[in-house]
Design a protein around this motif. Structure first.
Motif, PDB file in Angstrom:
ATOM      1  N   PHE A  41       0.830  -1.205   0.000  1.00 12.08           N
ATOM      2  CA  PHE A  41       0.000   0.000   0.000  1.00 12.08           C
ATOM      3  C   PHE A  41       0.865   1.256   0.000  1.00 12.08           C
ATOM      4  O   PHE A  41       1.916   1.300   0.632  1.00 12.08           O
ATOM      5  CB  PHE A  41      -0.888   0.014   1.244  1.00 12.08           C
ATOM      6  CG  PHE A  41      -1.997  -0.999   1.207  1.00 12.08           C
ATOM      7  CD1 PHE A  41      -3.290  -0.625   0.881  1.00 12.08           C
ATOM      8  CD2 PHE A  41      -1.752  -2.331   1.489  1.00 12.08           C
ATOM      9  CE1 PHE A  41      -4.321  -1.554   0.839  1.00 12.08           C
ATOM     10  CE2 PHE A  41      -2.775  -3.269   1.454  1.00 12.08           C
ATOM     11  CZ  PHE A  41      -4.054  -2.885   1.123  1.00 12.08           C
ATOM     12  N   ALA A  42       0.389   2.297  -0.736  1.00 12.98           N
ATOM     13  CA  ALA A  42       1.122   3.557  -0.847  1.00 12.98           C
ATOM     14  C   ALA A  42       2.569   3.269  -1.241  1.00 12.98           C
ATOM     15  O   ALA A  42       3.516   3.763  -0.642  1.00 12.98           O
ATOM     16  CB  ALA A  42       1.051   4.342   0.468  1.00 12.98           C
ATOM     17  N   GLU A  43       2.724   2.469  -2.281  1.00 14.66           N
ATOM     18  CA  GLU A  43       4.021   1.868  -2.605  1.00 14.66           C
ATOM     19  C   GLU A  43       4.929   2.778  -3.416  1.00 14.66           C
ATOM     20  O   GLU A  43       6.116   2.511  -3.563  1.00 14.66           O
ATOM     21  CB  GLU A  43       3.800   0.528  -3.323  1.00 14.66           C
ATOM     22  CG  GLU A  43       5.036  -0.231  -3.705  1.00 14.66           C
ATOM     23  CD  GLU A  43       6.000  -0.526  -2.550  1.00 14.66           C
ATOM     24  OE1 GLU A  43       7.149  -0.884  -2.830  1.00 14.66           O
ATOM     25  OE2 GLU A  43       5.616  -0.386  -1.375  1.00 14.66           O
ATOM     26  N   GLY A  44       4.413   3.879  -3.947  1.00 19.16           N
ATOM     27  CA  GLY A  44       5.288   4.840  -4.619  1.00 19.16           C
ATOM     28  C   GLY A  44       6.053   4.243  -5.782  1.00 19.16           C
ATOM     29  O   GLY A  44       5.471   3.686  -6.710  1.00 19.16           O
ATOM     30  N   GLU A  45       7.369   4.320  -5.709  1.00 22.85           N
ATOM     31  CA  GLU A  45       8.239   3.872  -6.801  1.00 22.85           C
ATOM     32  C   GLU A  45       8.554   2.380  -6.736  1.00 22.85           C
ATOM     33  O   GLU A  45       9.295   1.881  -7.585  1.00 22.85           O
ATOM     34  CB  GLU A  45       9.532   4.683  -6.786  1.00 22.85           C
ATOM     35  CG  GLU A  45       9.295   6.167  -7.028  1.00 22.85           C
ATOM     36  CD  GLU A  45      10.494   7.010  -6.617  1.00 22.85           C
ATOM     37  OE1 GLU A  45      10.924   7.848  -7.432  1.00 22.85           O
ATOM     38  OE2 GLU A  45      11.003   6.838  -5.495  1.00 22.85           O
ATOM     39  N   GLY A  46       8.033   1.686  -5.724  1.00 18.31           N
ATOM     40  CA  GLY A  46       7.990   0.236  -5.796  1.00 18.31           C
ATOM     41  C   GLY A  46       9.126  -0.568  -5.203  1.00 18.31           C
ATOM     42  O   GLY A  46       9.205  -1.776  -5.409  1.00 18.31           O
ATOM     43  N   ARG A  47       9.995   0.054  -4.420  1.00 17.79           N
ATOM     44  CA  ARG A  47      11.175  -0.675  -3.942  1.00 17.79           C
ATOM     45  C   ARG A  47      10.815  -1.910  -3.116  1.00 17.79           C
ATOM     46  O   ARG A  47      11.448  -2.966  -3.243  1.00 17.79           O
ATOM     47  CB  ARG A  47      12.094   0.251  -3.142  1.00 17.79           C
ATOM     48  CG  ARG A  47      11.437   0.886  -1.932  1.00 17.79           C
ATOM     49  CD  ARG A  47      12.231   2.097  -1.438  1.00 17.79           C
ATOM     50  NE  ARG A  47      11.536   2.770  -0.352  1.00 17.79           N
ATOM     51  CZ  ARG A  47      11.875   2.657   0.925  1.00 17.79           C
ATOM     52  NH1 ARG A  47      12.893   1.879   1.270  1.00 17.79           N
ATOM     53  NH2 ARG A  47      11.209   3.302   1.846  1.00 17.79           N
ATOM     54  N   GLN A  66       0.426   7.649 -10.841  1.00 16.29           N
ATOM     55  CA  GLN A  66       0.765   6.855 -12.020  1.00 16.29           C
ATOM     56  C   GLN A  66       2.250   6.973 -12.339  1.00 16.29           C
ATOM     57  O   GLN A  66       2.874   6.013 -12.787  1.00 16.29           O
ATOM     58  CB  GLN A  66      -0.065   7.304 -13.224  1.00 16.29           C
ATOM     59  CG  GLN A  66       0.099   6.412 -14.451  1.00 16.29           C
ATOM     60  CD  GLN A  66      -0.348   4.987 -14.179  1.00 16.29           C
ATOM     61  OE1 GLN A  66      -1.465   4.754 -13.721  1.00 16.29           O
ATOM     62  NE2 GLN A  66       0.508   4.012 -14.455  1.00 16.29           N
ATOM     63  N   VAL A  67       2.830   8.134 -12.063  1.00 12.40           N
ATOM     64  CA  VAL A  67       4.255   8.322 -12.299  1.00 12.40           C
ATOM     65  C   VAL A  67       5.060   7.363 -11.422  1.00 12.40           C
ATOM     66  O   VAL A  67       6.011   6.717 -11.880  1.00 12.40           O
ATOM     67  CB  VAL A  67       4.674   9.782 -12.037  1.00 12.40           C
ATOM     68  CG1 VAL A  67       6.185   9.938 -12.157  1.00 12.40           C
ATOM     69  CG2 VAL A  67       3.970  10.725 -13.006  1.00 12.40           C
ATOM     70  N   PRO A  85       0.543  -3.384 -10.930  1.00 13.14           N
ATOM     71  CA  PRO A  85       0.290  -2.030 -10.435  1.00 13.14           C
ATOM     72  C   PRO A  85      -1.210  -1.710 -10.432  1.00 13.14           C
ATOM     73  O   PRO A  85      -1.927  -2.074 -11.357  1.00 13.14           O
ATOM     74  CB  PRO A  85       1.024  -1.158 -11.456  1.00 13.14           C
ATOM     75  CG  PRO A  85       0.899  -1.930 -12.748  1.00 13.14           C
ATOM     76  CD  PRO A  85       0.888  -3.392 -12.370  1.00 13.14           C
ATOM     77  N   VAL A  86      -1.660  -1.018  -9.389  1.00 14.72           N
ATOM     78  CA  VAL A  86      -3.044  -0.559  -9.325  1.00 14.72           C
ATOM     79  C   VAL A  86      -3.047   0.899  -8.884  1.00 14.72           C
ATOM     80  O   VAL A  86      -2.593   1.223  -7.780  1.00 14.72           O
ATOM     81  CB  VAL A  86      -3.895  -1.402  -8.350  1.00 14.72           C
ATOM     82  CG1 VAL A  86      -5.315  -0.837  -8.270  1.00 14.72           C
ATOM     83  CG2 VAL A  86      -3.927  -2.859  -8.783  1.00 14.72           C
ATOM     84  N   LYS A  87      -3.553   1.769  -9.742  1.00 15.96           N
ATOM     85  CA  LYS A  87      -3.665   3.185  -9.403  1.00 15.96           C
ATOM     86  C   LYS A  87      -4.953   3.387  -8.618  1.00 15.96           C
ATOM     87  O   LYS A  87      -6.053   3.162  -9.145  1.00 15.96           O
ATOM     88  CB  LYS A  87      -3.668   4.036 -10.668  1.00 15.96           C
ATOM     89  CG  LYS A  87      -3.710   5.532 -10.411  1.00 15.96           C
ATOM     90  CD  LYS A  87      -3.640   6.303 -11.733  1.00 15.96           C
ATOM     91  CE  LYS A  87      -3.671   7.796 -11.505  1.00 15.96           C
ATOM     92  NZ  LYS A  87      -4.932   8.253 -10.891  1.00 15.96           N
ATOM     93  N   GLN A  88      -4.823   3.813  -7.376  1.00 15.14           N
ATOM     94  CA  GLN A  88      -6.007   3.917  -6.524  1.00 15.14           C
ATOM     95  C   GLN A  88      -5.736   4.862  -5.360  1.00 15.14           C
ATOM     96  O   GLN A  88      -4.650   4.847  -4.775  1.00 15.14           O
ATOM     97  CB  GLN A  88      -6.379   2.530  -5.985  1.00 15.14           C
ATOM     98  CG  GLN A  88      -7.664   2.478  -5.191  1.00 15.14           C
ATOM     99  CD  GLN A  88      -8.123   1.044  -4.974  1.00 15.14           C
ATOM    100  OE1 GLN A  88      -7.982   0.192  -5.855  1.00 15.14           O
ATOM    101  NE2 GLN A  88      -8.680   0.776  -3.817  1.00 15.14           N
TER     102      GLN A  88
END
Length: 200
Positions: A41-47, A66-67, A85-88
């Motif tokens: 959750f709230a994962e940002g750039e995904g590290r 989305q960026v 990825p899920v934009k939410q």
């Protein structure tokens, strides 16, 4: 903070919080079942999502930017893994309930009025006996100035966190100092709340 705010912050060549997994997630990843289904959750750039996918887990990453999610996709390709990825907006829309073996949220800071919904979203997303791993900055972080939002309104209290976790089995709960060197935004000794809990 708004979608546009995070799109603007993530729209840079580097990774704001680095590419390495958060230390608390790394420390407790061994508790996860093999090939677990995990929501970040709230994962940002995904590290963190990319790291967990590299351990063989099925990972879905949620963020309103989305960026940020696009950069996560780039990082996943670099590491040879797949993350969904899920934009939410996690303060307004629910994710699927009781559908994950674990949920992870690292430094997902939202206004206090939205914190209960976000935490209910996270806790509700895991199955019975599922794990939740959370690390956030506490209100005390304002005195450290080593990262996190510069507003008490966007920070967490241990009292609130324990209230949201009522009825859960607490495996680890920590309120205190921790050193975090994560990209250019987390730069040393800070004050955090850490949670590792199992759903009853």
């Amino acid at each position: 903070m708004s979608e546009n705010h995070w799109d603007d912050r993530f729209d840079a060549s580097g990774f704001l919080y680095g590419k390495k997994v958060n230390e608390f997630v790394h420390e407790h990843a061994g508790r996860l079942p093999a090939q677990a289904r995990i929501a970040c959750f709230a994962e940002g750039e995904g590290r963190n999502a990319v790291y967990l996918a590299g351990l063989g887990h099925e990972v879905t990453a949620y963020d309103q930017s989305q960026v940020g999610l696009d950069k996560m996709g780039k990082l996943a390709r670099e590491q040879g893994v797949q993350v969904t990825p899920v934009k939410q907006d996690l303060t307004k829309h629910r994710v699927s309930e009781s559908s994950n073996d674990a949920a992870v949220m690292v430094f997902g800071h939202v206004p206090k009025k939205d914190q209960p919904f976000l935490m209910e979203n996270i806790l509700g997303s895991v199955k019975t006996s599922g794990l939740v791993i959370v690390e956030v900055y506490s209100e005390e972080q304002l005195d450290y100035r080593t990262g996190g939002p510069p507003s008490e309104e966007l920070l967490y209290t241990p009292t609130d966190m324990l209230h949201w976790l009522k009825g859960w089995k607490i495996l680890h709960f920590y309120y205190g100092e921790a050193v975090r060197h994560e990209g250019e935004k987390h730069t040393g000794l800070g004050h955090v709340i850490q949670v590792l809990a199992r759903k009853p």
